[in-house]
Write a protein that holds these residues in place. Structure first.
Motif, PDB file in Angstrom:
ATOM      1  N   ARG A  62       0.839  -1.214  -0.087  1.00 10.39           N
ATOM      2  CA  ARG A  62      -0.039   0.123  -0.190  1.00 10.39           C
ATOM      3  C   ARG A  62       0.844   1.301   0.101  1.00 10.39           C
ATOM      4  O   ARG A  62       0.614   2.129  -0.545  1.00 10.39           O
ATOM      5  CB  ARG A  62      -0.885   0.061   1.299  1.00 10.39           C
ATOM      6  CG  ARG A  62      -2.079  -0.815   0.938  1.00 10.39           C
ATOM      7  CD  ARG A  62      -3.179  -0.593   2.069  1.00 10.39           C
ATOM      8  NE  ARG A  62      -2.730  -0.636   3.401  1.00 10.39           N
ATOM      9  CZ  ARG A  62      -2.928  -1.855   4.353  1.00 10.39           C
ATOM     10  NH1 ARG A  62      -3.417  -2.839   3.600  1.00 10.39           N
ATOM     11  NH2 ARG A  62      -2.382  -1.829   5.407  1.00 10.39           N
ATOM     12  N   ASN A  63       2.017   1.327   0.386  1.00 10.91           N
ATOM     13  CA  ASN A  63       2.807   2.390   0.546  1.00 10.91           C
ATOM     14  C   ASN A  63       4.099   2.433  -0.314  1.00 10.91           C
ATOM     15  O   ASN A  63       5.053   3.203  -0.228  1.00 10.91           O
ATOM     16  CB  ASN A  63       3.259   2.359   2.133  1.00 10.91           C
ATOM     17  CG  ASN A  63       2.255   2.664   3.022  1.00 10.91           C
ATOM     18  OD1 ASN A  63       1.690   3.819   3.547  1.00 10.91           O
ATOM     19  ND2 ASN A  63       1.667   1.612   4.003  1.00 10.91           N
ATOM     20  N   ASN A  64       4.123   1.425  -1.096  1.00  9.18           N
ATOM     21  CA  ASN A  64       5.128   1.211  -2.173  1.00  9.18           C
ATOM     22  C   ASN A  64       6.564   1.220  -1.391  1.00  9.18           C
ATOM     23  O   ASN A  64       7.413   2.023  -1.726  1.00  9.18           O
ATOM     24  CB  ASN A  64       5.169   2.423  -3.160  1.00  9.18           C
ATOM     25  CG  ASN A  64       6.284   2.221  -4.492  1.00  9.18           C
ATOM     26  OD1 ASN A  64       6.446   1.041  -4.887  1.00  9.18           O
ATOM     27  ND2 ASN A  64       6.625   3.327  -4.845  1.00  9.18           N
ATOM     28  N   VAL A  65       6.694   0.377  -0.479  1.00  6.43           N
ATOM     29  CA  VAL A  65       7.909   0.243   0.406  1.00  6.43           C
ATOM     30  C   VAL A  65       8.284  -1.145   0.027  1.00  6.43           C
ATOM     31  O   VAL A  65       7.623  -2.177  -0.329  1.00  6.43           O
ATOM     32  CB  VAL A  65       7.593   0.436   1.843  1.00  6.43           C
ATOM     33  CG1 VAL A  65       8.850  -0.092   2.482  1.00  6.43           C
ATOM     34  CG2 VAL A  65       7.063   1.597   2.184  1.00  6.43           C
ATOM     35  N   TRP A  66       9.901  -1.122  -0.138  1.00  5.39           N
ATOM     36  CA  TRP A  66      10.497  -2.489  -0.416  1.00  5.39           C
ATOM     37  C   TRP A  66      10.367  -3.180   0.670  1.00  5.39           C
ATOM     38  O   TRP A  66      10.590  -3.005   1.742  1.00  5.39           O
ATOM     39  CB  TRP A  66      12.001  -2.207  -0.665  1.00  5.39           C
ATOM     40  CG  TRP A  66      12.805  -3.435  -0.972  1.00  5.39           C
ATOM     41  CD1 TRP A  66      13.169  -4.395  -0.502  1.00  5.39           C
ATOM     42  CD2 TRP A  66      13.138  -3.642  -2.346  1.00  5.39           C
ATOM     43  NE1 TRP A  66      13.691  -5.434  -1.119  1.00  5.39           N
ATOM     44  CE2 TRP A  66      14.014  -4.866  -2.307  1.00  5.39           C
ATOM     45  CE3 TRP A  66      13.370  -2.753  -3.688  1.00  5.39           C
ATOM     46  CZ2 TRP A  66      14.742  -5.402  -3.330  1.00  5.39           C
ATOM     47  CZ3 TRP A  66      14.240  -3.294  -4.778  1.00  5.39           C
ATOM     48  CH2 TRP A  66      14.832  -4.611  -4.637  1.00  5.39           C
ATOM     49  N   PHE A  67       9.869  -4.597   0.310  1.00  2.00           N
ATOM     50  CA  PHE A  67       9.494  -5.710   1.466  1.00  2.00           C
ATOM     51  C   PHE A  67      10.532  -6.635   1.309  1.00  2.00           C
ATOM     52  O   PHE A  67      10.632  -7.342   0.268  1.00  2.00           O
ATOM     53  CB  PHE A  67       8.184  -6.245   1.311  1.00  2.00           C
ATOM     54  CG  PHE A  67       7.674  -7.048   2.326  1.00  2.00           C
ATOM     55  CD1 PHE A  67       8.411  -7.124   3.722  1.00  2.00           C
ATOM     56  CD2 PHE A  67       7.116  -7.937   2.200  1.00  2.00           C
ATOM     57  CE1 PHE A  67       8.110  -7.800   4.560  1.00  2.00           C
ATOM     58  CE2 PHE A  67       6.736  -9.060   3.118  1.00  2.00           C
ATOM     59  CZ  PHE A  67       7.233  -9.097   4.369  1.00  2.00           C
ATOM     60  N   HIS A  68      11.485  -6.752   2.456  1.00  5.34           N
ATOM     61  CA  HIS A  68      12.499  -7.979   2.448  1.00  5.34           C
ATOM     62  C   HIS A  68      12.093  -8.871   3.451  1.00  5.34           C
ATOM     63  O   HIS A  68      11.995  -8.595   4.654  1.00  5.34           O
ATOM     64  CB  HIS A  68      13.790  -7.449   2.646  1.00  5.34           C
ATOM     65  CG  HIS A  68      14.993  -8.524   2.938  1.00  5.34           C
ATOM     66  ND1 HIS A  68      15.385  -9.203   1.503  1.00  5.34           N
ATOM     67  CD2 HIS A  68      15.580  -9.000   3.850  1.00  5.34           C
ATOM     68  CE1 HIS A  68      16.429 -10.026   1.757  1.00  5.34           C
ATOM     69  NE2 HIS A  68      16.406 -10.007   3.096  1.00  5.34           N
ATOM     70  N   VAL A  69      12.034 -10.150   3.137  1.00  7.89           N
ATOM     71  CA  VAL A  69      11.859 -11.466   4.089  1.00  7.89           C
ATOM     72  C   VAL A  69      13.057 -11.895   4.489  1.00  7.89           C
ATOM     73  O   VAL A  69      13.743 -12.672   3.496  1.00  7.89           O
ATOM     74  CB  VAL A  69      11.046 -12.282   3.667  1.00  7.89           C
ATOM     75  CG1 VAL A  69      10.763 -13.249   4.601  1.00  7.89           C
ATOM     76  CG2 VAL A  69       9.506 -11.457   3.407  1.00  7.89           C
ATOM     77  N   ASP A  70      13.701 -11.768   5.666  1.00  7.28           N
ATOM     78  CA  ASP A  70      14.812 -12.492   6.017  1.00  7.28           C
ATOM     79  C   ASP A  70      14.382 -14.008   6.563  1.00  7.28           C
ATOM     80  O   ASP A  70      14.060 -14.116   7.584  1.00  7.28           O
ATOM     81  CB  ASP A  70      15.389 -11.660   6.990  1.00  7.28           C
ATOM     82  CG  ASP A  70      16.930 -12.499   7.822  1.00  7.28           C
ATOM     83  OD1 ASP A  70      17.221 -13.172   7.168  1.00  7.28           O
ATOM     84  OD2 ASP A  70      17.074 -12.073   9.015  1.00  7.28           O
ATOM     85  N   GLY A  71      14.671 -14.915   5.878  1.00  7.54           N
ATOM     86  CA  GLY A  71      14.648 -16.505   6.247  1.00  7.54           C
ATOM     87  C   GLY A  71      15.657 -17.162   6.451  1.00  7.54           C
ATOM     88  O   GLY A  71      15.900 -18.217   6.062  1.00  7.54           O
ATOM     89  N   SER A  72      16.898 -16.494   7.018  1.00  7.72           N
ATOM     90  CA  SER A  72      18.329 -16.965   6.989  1.00  7.72           C
ATOM     91  C   SER A  72      18.015 -18.446   7.819  1.00  7.72           C
ATOM     92  O   SER A  72      18.862 -19.358   7.410  1.00  7.72           O
ATOM     93  CB  SER A  72      18.900 -16.114   8.137  1.00  7.72           C
ATOM     94  OG  SER A  72      19.410 -14.788   7.285  1.00  7.72           O
ATOM     95  N   TYR A  73      17.107 -18.386   8.697  1.00  6.45           N
ATOM     96  CA  TYR A  73      17.087 -19.907   9.563  1.00  6.45           C
ATOM     97  C   TYR A  73      15.734 -20.407   9.074  1.00  6.45           C
ATOM     98  O   TYR A  73      15.705 -21.276   8.489  1.00  6.45           O
ATOM     99  CB  TYR A  73      17.294 -19.508  11.006  1.00  6.45           C
ATOM    100  CG  TYR A  73      17.079 -20.703  11.779  1.00  6.45           C
ATOM    101  CD1 TYR A  73      17.909 -22.070  11.493  1.00  6.45           C
ATOM    102  CD2 TYR A  73      16.179 -20.741  13.105  1.00  6.45           C
ATOM    103  CE1 TYR A  73      17.779 -23.037  12.350  1.00  6.45           C
ATOM    104  CE2 TYR A  73      16.241 -22.013  13.687  1.00  6.45           C
ATOM    105  CZ  TYR A  73      16.886 -23.061  13.122  1.00  6.45           C
ATOM    106  OH  TYR A  73      17.038 -24.150  14.115  1.00  6.45           O
ATOM    107  N   GLY A  74      14.649 -19.790   9.442  1.00  4.36           N
ATOM    108  CA  GLY A  74      13.392 -20.328   9.367  1.00  4.36           C
ATOM    109  C   GLY A  74      13.196 -20.438   7.863  1.00  4.36           C
ATOM    110  O   GLY A  74      12.042 -21.396   7.637  1.00  4.36           O
ATOM    111  N   GLY A  75      13.518 -19.859   6.809  1.00  2.00           N
ATOM    112  CA  GLY A  75      13.236 -19.906   5.519  1.00  2.00           C
ATOM    113  C   GLY A  75      13.314 -21.426   5.014  1.00  2.00           C
ATOM    114  O   GLY A  75      12.819 -21.942   4.247  1.00  2.00           O
ATOM    115  N   ASN A  76      14.527 -22.152   5.561  1.00  2.00           N
ATOM    116  CA  ASN A  76      14.866 -23.488   5.183  1.00  2.00           C
ATOM    117  C   ASN A  76      13.540 -24.317   5.663  1.00  2.00           C
ATOM    118  O   ASN A  76      13.565 -25.374   4.758  1.00  2.00           O
ATOM    119  CB  ASN A  76      15.879 -23.910   5.990  1.00  2.00           C
ATOM    120  CG  ASN A  76      17.522 -23.365   5.554  1.00  2.00           C
ATOM    121  OD1 ASN A  76      17.960 -23.377   4.795  1.00  2.00           O
ATOM    122  ND2 ASN A  76      17.592 -22.065   6.528  1.00  2.00           N
ATOM    123  N   SER A  77      12.867 -23.898   6.359  1.00  2.00           N
ATOM    124  CA  SER A  77      11.514 -24.939   6.771  1.00  2.00           C
ATOM    125  C   SER A  77      10.532 -25.045   5.541  1.00  2.00           C
ATOM    126  O   SER A  77       9.900 -25.947   5.468  1.00  2.00           O
ATOM    127  CB  SER A  77      10.961 -24.323   7.938  1.00  2.00           C
ATOM    128  OG  SER A  77      10.249 -23.058   7.870  1.00  2.00           O
TER     129      SER A  77
END
Length: 350
Positions: A194-209
Motif C-alpha cells: 500500500r505504501n510502495n515500500v521495498w519488502f524484504h523477508v529474512d529467512g536466514s534460518y526459518g526459511g529453510n523450513s
C-alpha cells in the motif's frame, strides 16, 4: 611448492573437475565466478541450483531466474548479513531514483529522508546495514511471541509520512535469532504494498523450513516480497557461506551495484554476471556445494533431516514442561526451543 592436481569424478553422466592443492591448507576449487565469460559452467550451475532450491521451497515463480517471463533471479552471497545489506542498497537506489526524478541533485541529498523498519527481534545485521547505507532505521516492538507488531509498523509509517520522511524498506523475519519467531509476512507485505515500500523477508534460518509442506503456512505473504534470503548452511547440511538471495526484479540490483569496465566484456546480453549482485568481484563457485548436497540427500532426505530436528525440539519441549523448575519461553514451531528457570533474570544469567 608445486600444486598437485586433484580429480573429482561426478556421478553419471561423468564429468571431471580439476582443483589444486598448494601451500594453503584450505584447498578450494581453483575457479572464480564473477562474470559469465570468466566461468560459464559455474554461473549456470549456480543459477540452476538456486532455482532448484526455490522450487523446493515453493516460493513465488517470479523469483526464479529460469521461469518463463520472470524478471527475478538469485545469487549466492556469503551470509544473511550481506543479503540484507544488498537488498537495502537496492531498495535505497530505487527510492532515491523515484525521489530524484529528472533533477540534478546528488543522491546523497535524499539520504536524510529515507527510513527503514524492522522488529526489535530482527537480526542485528539490519541495523548494521542501515549504518552502512547511511539511512535512518526504526525499531518496532514485538508481541509476546516475539513477532513483529504490524499495528505499530503501520502507525510508524503513517507518522513518518506525515513528517515528510520516506519509508523505503521493511524487513520481516521468519525464524528470528532470539526465539525463532515467524513474523506475519502476509500482513506486513500488505502494508508495504500500500505504501510502495521495498519488502524484504529474512529467512536466514526459518526459511529453510519451507521445503516442508506443513511449514509453508508461514510463507504466505512472500508474493508481496521484493526480496527474500535463506541460508541453507544454517539447517540444510550445506557448509557455511551459502546464503541464497532471491529478488523479484534483478534490474534493481544491477542499477544499484553495476560498475562496468572495458575489461568486463558482456558479449551476450542474456547471460548472468554475478558481480552485479553483490559486493565482491572475485567470488567462489559456491553453487557446487549445494549441488553435492542435493545429489546426495535429495529433497526427501533434507525433509527427513528437518523433521527429525523438529521432533527432537518437540520432545525437549515436553521434557521441559514436565519439570516444574523451568518454563518454555517461545512458540516451538521449528527446531528451536527457548526455556529458562522460574527465577529472576540474574539467576538465569549466571
Amino acid at each position: 611448492m608445486r600444486r598437485l592436481p586433484i580429480i573429482l569424478l561426478f556421478p553419471p553422466p561423468w564429468k571431471v573437475i580439476c582443483c589444486h592443492i598448494g601451500r594453503n591448507a584450505n584447498s578450494r576449487l581453483s575457479t572464480v565466478v564473477s562474470t559469465w565469460n570468466s566461468n560459464p559452467a559455474g554461473t549456470e550451475l549456480e543459477t540452476v541450483v538456486l532455482d532448484w532450491f526455490g522450487r523446493a521451497m515453493e516460493i513465488p515463480k517470479g523469483f526464479l531466474k529460469l521461469h518463463p517471463g520472470s524478471a527475478g533471479g538469485s545469487v549466492v552471497l556469503s551470509s544473511g548479513s550481506e543479503s540484507i545489506l544488498i537488498s537495502m542498497i537496492a531498495a535505497r537506489s530505487r527510492a532515491i531514483q523515484n525521489l530524484k526524478g529528472s533533477s540534478n541533485l546528488h543522491e546523497s541529498f535524499f539520504l536524510p529522508q529515507l527510513v527503514a523498519y524492522c522488529s526489535k527481534d530482527a537480526n542485528s545485521s539490519v541495523e548494521k546495514a542501515a549504518k552502512i547505507s547511511l539511512v535512518q532505521i526504526r525499531i518496532i516492538d514485538v508481541d509476546k511471541f516475539g513477532r513483529f507488531r504490524t499495528d505499530l509498523l503501520k502507525k510508524a509509517i503513517e507518522e513518518d509520512l506525515e513528517t515528510g520522511l520516506v519509508p523505503f524498506y521493511v524487513l520481516a523475519t521468519v525464524g528470528t535469532t532470539i526465539c525463532c519467531a515467524f513474523d506475519d509476512i502476509y500482513s506486513i507485505g500488505e502494508i508495504c504494498q500500500r505504501n510502495n515500500v521495498w519488502f524484504h523477508v529474512d529467512g536466514s534460518y526459518g526459511g529453510n523450513s519451507f521445503i516442508l509442506p506443513e511449514m509453508r503456512k508461514y510463507s504466505k505473504g512472500l508474493q508481496y516480497a521484493d526480496s527474500f534470503n535463506v541460508n541453507s548452511s544454517k539447517a540444510l547440511l550445506v557448509t557455511i557461506e551459502f546464503a541464497a538471495l532471491y529478488v523479484r526484479d534483478m534490474k534493481f540490483l544491477e542499477e544499484a551495484l553495476s560498475v562496468n569496465r572495458v575489461y568486463f566484456p558482456r558479449e551476450h546480453e542474456e547471460t548472468t554476471d554475478f558481480r552485479h549482485y553483490g559486493i565482491s568481484l572475485s567470488r567462489r563457485m559456491r553453487g557446487l556445494k549445494f549441488w553435492f548436497v542435493m545429489r546426495l540427500y535429495g529433497i526427501e532426505g533434507l525433509q527427513k533431516h528437518l523433521r527429525n530436528l523438529m521432533s527432537l525440539a518437540q520432545k525437549l519441549e515436553e521434557l521441559v514442561k514436565e519439570d516444574d523448575r523451568f518454563t518454555v519461553c517461545n512458540d516451538v514451531s521449528f527446531t528451536t526451543i527457548c526455556f529458562r528457570l522460574k527465577a529472576p533474570n540474574d539467576v538465569n544469567k549466571d
